[in-house]
Write an enzyme that holds these catalytic residues in place. Sequence first.
Site, PDB file in Angstrom:
ATOM      1  N   CYS A 195      46.392  36.933  36.974  1.00  0.00           N
ATOM      2  CA  CYS A 195      46.719  36.027  38.072  1.00  0.00           C
ATOM      3  C   CYS A 195      47.659  36.720  39.038  1.00  0.00           C
ATOM      4  O   CYS A 195      48.594  37.391  38.614  1.00  0.00           O
ATOM      5  CB  CYS A 195      47.393  34.751  37.561  1.00  0.00           C
ATOM      6  SG  CYS A 195      46.262  33.490  36.989  1.00  0.00           S
ATOM      7  N   ILE A 196      47.400  36.536  40.300  1.00  0.00           N
ATOM      8  CA  ILE A 196      48.230  37.157  41.335  1.00  0.00           C
ATOM      9  C   ILE A 196      49.452  36.295  41.581  1.00  0.00           C
ATOM     10  O   ILE A 196      49.418  35.122  41.593  1.00  0.00           O
ATOM     11  CB  ILE A 196      47.434  37.332  42.632  1.00  0.00           C
ATOM     12  CG1 ILE A 196      46.249  38.250  42.369  1.00  0.00           C
ATOM     13  CG2 ILE A 196      48.304  37.888  43.708  1.00  0.00           C
ATOM     14  CD1 ILE A 196      45.273  38.359  43.513  1.00  0.00           C
TER      15      ILE A 196
END
Length: 105
Positions: A104-105
């Site tokens: 996940c960014i």
Amino acid sequence: MKDREVAGKIVSFDDENFMVNYKDWDLDVATALAQEEGLPSLNDRHLTVLEFLRKTYEEKGTGPTIRRLTKESGVPTKELYALFPGAPAKKAARIAGIPKPKGCI
């Protein structure tokens, strides 16, 4: 790390607002966190996603990728985005009380 009260419990969060200890989670905490994330209530489909996230975290030590989430939870991508608008994997992980999933960014 910061502690704050959620649903009458003191819960620790990291700098990105993910719970530090997933065992502090319960349905009342999830409901309160959902409201903080802009979701007025949780329905059975939300709970399907949250339970899948928690089960995967317990088994593997990290949350699933969004691809695995949509393939294995039974909740298609379009519905996932409707249930958790914006960034569904991160938002759902926060509400599920697990750390930010890898990738996940």
